[in-house]
Structure formats: structure tokens, C-alpha cells
Design an enzyme around this catalytic site. Structure first.
Site, PDB file in Angstrom:
ATOM      1  N   SER A   1       0.842  -1.199   0.000  1.00 14.83           N
ATOM      2  CA  SER A   1       0.000   0.000   0.000  1.00 14.83           C
ATOM      3  C   SER A   1       0.879   1.251   0.000  1.00 14.83           C
ATOM      4  CB  SER A   1      -0.937   0.002   1.209  1.00 14.83           C
ATOM      5  OG  SER A   1      -0.205  -0.125   2.417  1.00 14.83           O
TER       6      SER A   1
ATOM      7  N   TYR B   1       8.719  -1.303   2.699  1.00 10.36           N
ATOM      8  CA  TYR B   1       9.192  -2.687   2.787  1.00 10.36           C
ATOM      9  C   TYR B   1      10.620  -2.920   2.303  1.00 10.36           C
ATOM     10  CZ  TYR B   1       4.458  -3.746   4.114  1.00 10.36           C
ATOM     11  OH  TYR B   1       3.267  -3.787   4.791  1.00 10.36           O
TER      12      TYR B   1
ATOM     13  N   PHE C   1      -3.771  -9.530  -3.437  1.00 14.45           N
ATOM     14  CA  PHE C   1      -4.082 -10.458  -2.346  1.00 14.45           C
ATOM     15  C   PHE C   1      -3.913  -9.772  -0.998  1.00 14.45           C
ATOM     16  CE2 PHE C   1       0.284 -11.116  -3.866  1.00 14.45           C
ATOM     17  CZ  PHE C   1       1.033 -10.965  -2.726  1.00 14.45           C
TER      18      PHE C   1
END
Length: 409
Positions: free
Chosen positions: A118, A123, A409
Site C-alpha cells: 500500500s 518494505y 491479495f
């Protein structure tokens, strides 16, 4: 303040998911969507962080099979449902969940972890690199024309209820997976995602529609879409919102796109997720009027460098020693000799002098063949330590087909 990080019990799911809803803005999902995610959640792979009886952090993983260059399907952890309550930021909760999760992934023997971010800035520090791109196109079908290949007129199209042809469409999708890196072989239950059609999410568009392409009675393609009627004083200007489209050959693909372009009372097609090498852009008369934008999609993290690099093939013969920096998963750090070609590969520890040096984040970005090592080197992210090693490796790591994740997902 003391918090408790632990695995998710089934009877904690509602509180756990409610925290995730709040972390992503607080707008509740439809009952159908919520029920789907409840059924797909793998509680044994899910983590909750609790402050007393309140869930303040969540993270989960799905057990996926990821297509890699060469067509193999590699076990991969699909990292998902990651969120931290705004009241508990800057306390190390996200880091502790990422630590626990990657340790668990390693213990399960999955060489790769993947996610869609998002906020992509988050990350990289955990070793994830952006490995695929997706294109968004808003096509002015009133002014753009298609030049279709021979055989397009031989393809028969018919409307079908999405649920009635779903099994056949899933079989066609499964045939496509090995041919494009980054695609996910859909595990039991995931076939429901393509039929998810919450009324509250349509924004004035129709329920999900489906058209199938057939040749001699055999399914050769399908498209699922919605139509949003719009009018102004000059007349109709409806929008076709494409969900997904798959075809076995160029003629079937062109026939489906021609159908989407020609739907009555519409003047544009909005395609929100297409691969970077979509052949559509070689069929259109004016790509500028397709209003194409690009963004990152699948982020890849090598959890076991040796196993991950040995699981894919390489476009040209390669023998290179790679020095990997991986502070978050130190078991990956050090030198690896990668030997591979179009038929297979091996990757083992070595004490030999390195030819290239890079972090595991850059290795993840290049893993599926969509990000070149030469472009990473130009940004200072890869160091060439033996002359010629960079060009050789970049060519070998590449993929003839752009990697692509067809759904989230």
C-alpha cells in the site's frame, strides 16, 4: 506499554480484521468480501499484536505457488493484511511482525516471500524489491482504432453468466500461469476472487459481466468487465471497466478487445492492471490516447537465496559469484556461486572472489526478470567487481515475457 505478539486463533479473527479495517481507513467491506477473506485467511500463518484485549497489529501470509522464469512454480509466502494501529506507531511492532514472519517462512522451507505494498517505501528495509509493474490504461475508444491480426473474424464471441463459465475460465487461466513470471497458481478457494462483485464497490457500474471467445466450440479466451453508463448533453459516454482478460492466441485476444471497444453507448475502456508488455498497445492506432500510467506491483523478497536462484532458469548461460548483503535475514549474507542456463540452475555457497555485489532487495527486484541488473547498477545499487560480469548477468536474469501479477491479495 507491553504488547503481546502471538499467532491468530480462529475466534480472534473478527477483532484482528477490525483492526486492519481501521488501519486502512475504517471503511468496512461488504459482507461478501469480508466472508471471502475470512475463508482464505490461514490462521496458522497469521500474527496479531495485542495490547490487553485490543488488537493493535496484524500480519498474515497465504501459501502461494509463484511462476518464475522457465515456467516452474515456486512455493511463496504471500504477505498480506499488514497493519499497525496509529496509536501504537514507532514502537517496533511492524519490525517485530516482519521478523517473526520471515523466520516462519524460512522454517516452512518457502524460498520466496511476496507482497503488494500500500506504501512501497515501507518494505525495502525488510529486503523486498519491486519486481513487477502494472499498467493502467484509460482508452478513448471514440478515437482509437484497433488493427487486428488474421483470424480474428473466425473467433466466435458470446455472452455468458460469469458463474456458469467460471470453471472453464479458471482452466484457461491455469494454462497461462507457467508462461508468465509473477503469476499465481490459484489455490483452492482463490477461484472465488474473480467472481467477487460487491454492489457497494461498483460506483454506479453494472454487475459483473462476461464474454467468452470460442473457436470450433472450444474456449480460447474470456473477458470479465462492468459497464458504467454515463450521459451528458451531447449523448452517451459510458465507461467499460475491465476486470480481467485472458486468451490463448493473438486472434482471440484481439477479438475480445474489439468487442470491448465496440460496446454500445460507451466511449472509453478503463483497464486497471495490465502487463508492461501487453500486446494491446501494438494493436491500437494511437497509444497516446490510451493514457497509460505505470506503477509498481509485486514486491519480492528472497528468503533462501540459494534455493530461490536455483528454482528459476536463465536466458543465457551464466557462471557468476554474487556477494549478497542481507542485514535482516543474515543467513543469506555472503557469497553465492550461481550457475545456470535455459535448462536449469544451481546456487551454492562459495569462498571464491565475487563478481557482483548487491543487497537482497536488488536481487528480489531482478528475480522475475523484469528489472535489469544494469539499471540497478546505474542507480548505484549493484557493483560490478569483475569486468563483464554485469552485462552477462543482466542478460541472463532477463525474461522474454514481462513479469506480471494479475490480481492482488
Amino acid at each position: 506499554m507491553t504488547t503481546d505478539l502471538r499467532g491468530l486463533a480462529k475466534d480472534e479473527w473478527d477483532a484482528w480484521y477490525r483492526q486492519l479495517d481501521v488501519a486502512f481507513g475504517g471503511v468496512p467491506e461488504s459482507d461478501d468480501e469480508r466472508e471471502l477473506w475470512r475463508s482464505l485467511t490461514e490462521c496458522a500463518r497469521s500474527i496479531g499484536v495485542w495490547d490487553g484485549e485490543t488488537c493493535v497489529g496484524s500480519a498474515g501470509a497465504f501459501s502461494f505457488r509463484l511462476s518464475v522464469p522457465g515456467g516452474a512454480l515456486v512455493d511463496a509466502a504471500g504477505v498480506t493484511m499488514v497493519g499497525v494501529a496509529a496509536t501504537h506507531r514507532r514502537r517496533g511492532i511492524l519490525t517485530s511482525m516482519m521478523r517473526k514472519q520471515l523466520d516462519d517462512v524460512r522454517a516452512l522451507g518457502e524460498p520466496v516471500a511476496v507482497l503488494t505494498a500500500s506504501e512501497p517505501a515501507i518494505y525495502g528495509r525488510f529486503g523486498y524489491g519491486a519486481a513487477t509493474q502494472q499498467l493502467k490504461a484509460d482508452i478513448d475508444t471514440a478515437r482509437v482504432r484497433l488493427s487486428v491480426p488474421p483470424g480474428t473474424d473466425d473467433v466466435a464471441l458470446r455472452y455468458a453468466q460469469p458463474a456458469d463459465v467460471h470453471e472453464a475460465c479458471e482452466a484457461l487461466y491455469a494454462r497461462a500461469v507457467p508462461g508468465r513470471p509473477g503469476m499465481l497458481a490459484r489455490q483452492p478457494g482463490w477461484e472465488r476472487l474473480g467472481l467477487l462483485d460487491p454492489k457497494d464497490d461498483r460506483d454506479g457500474a453494472s454487475p459483473l459481466q462476461c464474454v467468452v471467445a470460442e473457436r470450433a466450440g472450444e474456449l480460447v479466451g474470456y473477458a470479465r468487465y462492468r459497464v458504467k453508463p454515463e450521459w451528458d448533453f451531447k449523448g452517451p459516454k459510458g465507461v467499460v471497466r475491465l476486470g480481467d482478460i485472458e486468451a490463448l492466441d493473438p486472434a482471440a485476444y484481439a477479438a475480445l478487445w474489439r468487442f470491448l471497444f465496440d460496446i454500445d453507448l460507451t466511449s472509453s475502456v478503463l483497464a486497471g492492471n495490465r502487463p508492461a508488455d501487453d500486446p494491446l498497445f501494438h494493436l491500437v492506432s494511437d497509444v497516446r490516447r490510451c493514457d497509460v500510467t505505470v506503477r509498481d506491483s509485486l514486491h519480492v523478497r528472497l528468503v533462501d537465496v540459494g534455493a530461490a536462484l536455483a528454482a528459476r532458469t536463465y536466458r543465457t548461460p551464466l557462471d557468476v559469484v554474487i556477494e549478497v548483503d542481507d542485514a535482516f535475514c543474515p543467513w543469506n549474507a555472503g557469497r553465492w556461486r550461481l550457475t545456470g542456463d535455459p535448462k536449469g540452475a544451481s546456487c551454492d555457497r562459495t569462498d571464491d572472489a565475487p563478481d557482483l555485489a548487491l543487497s537482497v532487495r536488488e536481487l528480489g527486484a531482478a528475480y522475475l526478470g523484469g528489472t535489469t541488473l544494469t539499471s540497478l547498477a546505474a542507480a548505484g545499487r549493484v557493483r560490478e567487481l569483475r569486468g563483464g560480469a554485469l552485462t552477462e548477468s543482466s542478460l541472463a536474469f532477463g525474461s522474454d515475457v514481462a513479469p506480471w501479477l494479475p490480481h492482488g491479495f
